[in-house]
Design an enzyme around this catalytic site. Sequence first.
Site, short mmCIF file in Angstrom:
data_model
loop_
_atom_site.label_atom_id
_atom_site.label_comp_id
_atom_site.label_asym_id
_atom_site.label_seq_id
_atom_site.Cartn_x
_atom_site.Cartn_y
_atom_site.Cartn_z
CG ASP A 5 48.43 40.58 23.29
OD1 ASP A 5 48.65 40.38 24.48
OD2 ASP A 5 48.77 39.79 22.38
CD GLU A 26 50.49 31.43 21.83
OE1 GLU A 26 50.52 31.62 20.60
OE2 GLU A 26 50.92 30.40 22.37
NE ARG A 43 56.80 37.20 37.52
CZ ARG A 43 55.63 37.72 37.20
NH1 ARG A 43 55.55 38.76 36.41
NH2 ARG A 43 54.51 37.21 37.67
CD GLU A 49 52.37 35.52 35.71
OE1 GLU A 49 51.42 35.63 36.49
OE2 GLU A 49 52.51 36.26 34.71
CD1 TRP A 72 48.86 47.78 34.35
CD2 TRP A 72 48.15 49.59 35.44
NE1 TRP A 72 47.79 47.39 35.11
CE2 TRP A 72 47.32 48.48 35.80
CE3 TRP A 72 47.87 50.84 36.00
CZ2 TRP A 72 46.26 48.61 36.70
CZ3 TRP A 72 46.82 50.96 36.90
CH2 TRP A 72 46.03 49.84 37.24
NE ARG A 113 49.28 43.17 44.00
CZ ARG A 113 49.07 43.36 42.70
NH1 ARG A 113 48.89 44.58 42.23
NH2 ARG A 113 49.02 42.34 41.88
CG ASP A 163 53.85 40.13 33.73
OD1 ASP A 163 53.52 39.69 34.83
OD2 ASP A 163 53.08 40.79 32.99
C1 ABC Z 1 43.99 45.11 38.25
C2 ABC Z 1 43.63 45.42 39.69
C3 ABC Z 1 42.86 44.30 40.32
C4 ABC Z 1 41.64 44.01 39.47
C5 ABC Z 1 42.07 43.70 38.06
C6 ABC Z 1 40.87 43.52 37.15
O1 ABC Z 1 42.83 44.77 37.52
O2 ABC Z 1 44.82 45.64 40.44
O3 ABC Z 1 42.51 44.68 41.63
O4 ABC Z 1 40.97 42.89 40.03
C7 ABC Z 1 48.86 43.75 36.81
C8 ABC Z 1 48.64 44.26 38.22
C9 ABC Z 1 47.26 43.90 38.72
C10 ABC Z 1 46.22 44.41 37.73
C11 ABC Z 1 46.53 43.77 36.37
C12 ABC Z 1 45.53 44.15 35.29
O5 ABC Z 1 47.82 44.20 35.96
O6 ABC Z 1 49.61 43.67 39.07
O7 ABC Z 1 47.06 44.52 39.96
O8 ABC Z 1 44.92 44.03 38.17
O9 ABC Z 1 45.51 45.52 35.10
C13 ABC Z 1 50.88 38.90 35.76
C14 ABC Z 1 51.42 39.66 36.97
C15 ABC Z 1 50.34 40.58 37.48
C16 ABC Z 1 50.09 41.66 36.44
C17 ABC Z 1 50.01 41.12 35.08
C18 ABC Z 1 49.73 42.07 34.01
C19 ABC Z 1 50.38 39.84 34.77
O10 ABC Z 1 51.91 38.77 37.90
O11 ABC Z 1 50.64 41.18 38.70
O12 ABC Z 1 48.86 42.34 36.82
O13 ABC Z 1 51.01 42.63 33.67
C20 ABC Z 1 46.50 36.05 34.26
C21 ABC Z 1 47.81 36.10 33.49
C22 ABC Z 1 48.99 36.37 34.39
C23 ABC Z 1 48.73 37.60 35.28
C24 ABC Z 1 47.46 37.33 36.08
C25 ABC Z 1 47.12 38.49 36.98
O14 ABC Z 1 46.39 37.14 35.14
O15 ABC Z 1 47.99 34.87 32.81
O16 ABC Z 1 50.10 36.63 33.56
N1 ABC Z 1 49.88 37.88 36.15
C26 ABC Z 1 43.54 31.82 35.18
C27 ABC Z 1 44.28 31.99 33.90
C28 ABC Z 1 45.56 32.77 34.15
C29 ABC Z 1 45.23 34.09 34.80
C30 ABC Z 1 44.54 33.79 36.13
C31 ABC Z 1 44.23 35.04 36.93
O17 ABC Z 1 43.35 33.06 35.84
O18 ABC Z 1 44.57 30.75 33.31
O19 ABC Z 1 46.21 33.00 32.93
O20 ABC Z 1 46.44 34.83 35.01
O21 ABC Z 1 43.31 35.79 36.29
C32 ABC Z 1 43.91 27.45 38.07
C33 ABC Z 1 44.04 27.33 36.57
C34 ABC Z 1 44.62 28.61 36.04
C35 ABC Z 1 43.73 29.77 36.47
C36 ABC Z 1 43.66 29.79 37.99
C37 ABC Z 1 42.85 30.96 38.51
O22 ABC Z 1 43.13 28.57 38.45
O23 ABC Z 1 44.89 26.24 36.22
O24 ABC Z 1 44.70 28.57 34.65
O25 ABC Z 1 44.33 30.97 36.03
O26 ABC Z 1 43.28 26.30 38.57
CA CA Z 2 50.05 38.23 23.66
#
Ligand code: ABC
Ligand code: CA
Length: 537
Positions: free
Chosen positions: A201, A188, A230, A256, A101, A371, A232
């Site tokens: 964004d 995007e 890496r 990622e 964040w 975690r 993000d």
């Molecule tokens: C927080 C809380 C959670 C709560 C959530 C609403 O808010 O902690 O408990 O549930 C960071 C934190 C998280 C935090 C988030 C949001 O920020 O680590 O704890 O969650 O505040 C990266 C990182 C990740 C990080 C972020 C944000 C990005 O690894 O740790 O989160 O900086 C998307 C993004 C991806 C992101 C991921 C968490 O969300 O693209 O960059 N990870 C679909 C979408 C994906 C999406 C995914 C998950 O859902 O296409 O883009 O990822 O939501 C497959 C499909 C995929 C599909 C999956 C689920 O199924 O082919 O496309 O993914 O079959």
């Molecule tokens: Ca963007």
Amino acid sequence: MLRYLHALTLFSSISVSFAASADQWQSRSIYQLLTDRFAVRNNAGAPCNTSDQKMCGGSWIGITEHLDYIQNMGFDAIWISPVVENIDDKTPYGEPYHGYWTKNISSLNPHFGKPDDLKTLSSAVHNRSMYLMVDVVVNHFASVPSHPGANISSLNDFDLTNLSPFSSSSDFHPFCWIEDYSNQTRAEQCWLGDKNLALVDINTEDPKVVTTMNTWISSLVKDYNIDGIRIDAAKHIRKDFWPDFVKAAGVFSIGEIYDKNVSFVKDYTEVMDSVLDFPSFFALSAAFSSTNGSFSDLLEVSTASQQSYKRGVSGTGSFLENHDLPRFQSQTGDLALIKNAMTWPFVTDAIPILYYGQEQGYQGAKDPDNREALWLSGYVTENKTLVSLVKSLNAARKSAISLNSSFLTTPMTFISQENNQAIAISKPPLLALLTNVGQSGTASWNVPGVFDANQALVDVLTCNQYVVPSDANMTVSSSDGSPKVFMPATVADQVCEHEEKNIARKRRYGNKALLTIKAEWETFGITLLFMLSGWFF
Ligand code: ABC
Ligand code: CA
């Protein structure tokens, strides 16, 4: 030869912009950790309740103090959480213990330590000839809306003045939630997050913003002597943003791209060094999380990645777990399935990545339960089945790299099995035999012509010997569903030396490998003779 249904040959040596760095990373094995959860300074017994989503006190100094633990398992690279300063607001999702964040990219996260602490970690990593990979977030900054939980209609619902260096509305894309991930323009230019905590964004179409980001990454990498990044949320920024950014970073980049389709992920291998192999992850997890899993998807996806990624699977990151996904051991407690699935990343063309805690048997399900603080495990390594497994796998891969100079550049081939619950992967000098029959099942493999007739092999996971039959057609079975990783005995012995030698010996004796006993007695006899001769003359 018909058995070699999935023999893969497509590996071209297309020139890659950052080839040197990518090549250097190719031989590495990465341990992914969350800085807040891996180690606290002085090994203090801090409590850490994962469901609280609060800072637990892990730090860069903590990591520095526990590098032995990582290196002793055979890893030679670490991937740490994002390092920049995060927001300090209270949110419905707790505190930014994960580091994603961003509030200010120009200062470091004080919860993880001081700038000198990060420099100390970087030097300590390098003194051990290891590499440091840092997670970097470009796509967004974080902001709690002025009225959390209320509907958001525009950027005016946020106070952006405390963000830095971007704080004016033109630095960000206008407000909209992504909602539909399959709409690439929305993915995007709209926002991740939700009305409780928005991931505002960044306007990566604005040249000023682009220059600022490129200058930032260049300095960050240089200031802290970082070896790899890496990236993000890389799929949330237009593809043509990335070449200049990774060039400015000047080190290995791995993005990622969270998607299960190779056809979607492949384009990103053209604009950065590499990607985390999400498509293979989905197929891998499905193949081994139950005894009903199918290998055909895994083979199909792996074949497609070898054929469509710019450098094949080579250089991509292969993983079974990460901080966003339920841990594998939350899905099955079957030790045989766990061992088979864990073996995969170490025996393919990719760079293996292990998410901290897997080796300790952690079972947290989805975020935030996945975690857990590692110090609660006591970092115990003795008599830990999965720690031993990881050690053997890392040692086997290292040995293979040193034995065969083309190991890393030779694509793996799959040898399909009549029994569809078994699969063989050949990447000379390694032959991995995997199965999803589970711990109460029996598996068998038939592998013709991979090793020479009468060649002595060792399964490096048990240190048991095996001699290839005179027709070079190996028939192997496993009565407890365990995986096997064979190597020529000449090199495998070094791997087994790595393991607790006595346990390995007991196993061998238990298996009546009399030749081994004889050889060991002979070595002992010769050593004794030398000692005595030194005494008398
Ligand atoms: C927080 C809380 C959670 C709560 C959530 C609403 O808010 O902690 O408990 O549930 C960071 C934190 C998280 C935090 C988030 C949001 O920020 O680590 O704890 O969650 O505040 C990266 C990182 C990740 C990080 C972020 C944000 C990005 O690894 O740790 O989160 O900086 C998307 C993004 C991806 C992101 C991921 C968490 O969300 O693209 O960059 N990870 C679909 C979408 C994906 C999406 C995914 C998950 O859902 O296409 O883009 O990822 O939501 C497959 C499909 C995929 C599909 C999956 C689920 O199924 O082919 O496309 O993914 O079959
Ligand atoms: Ca963007």
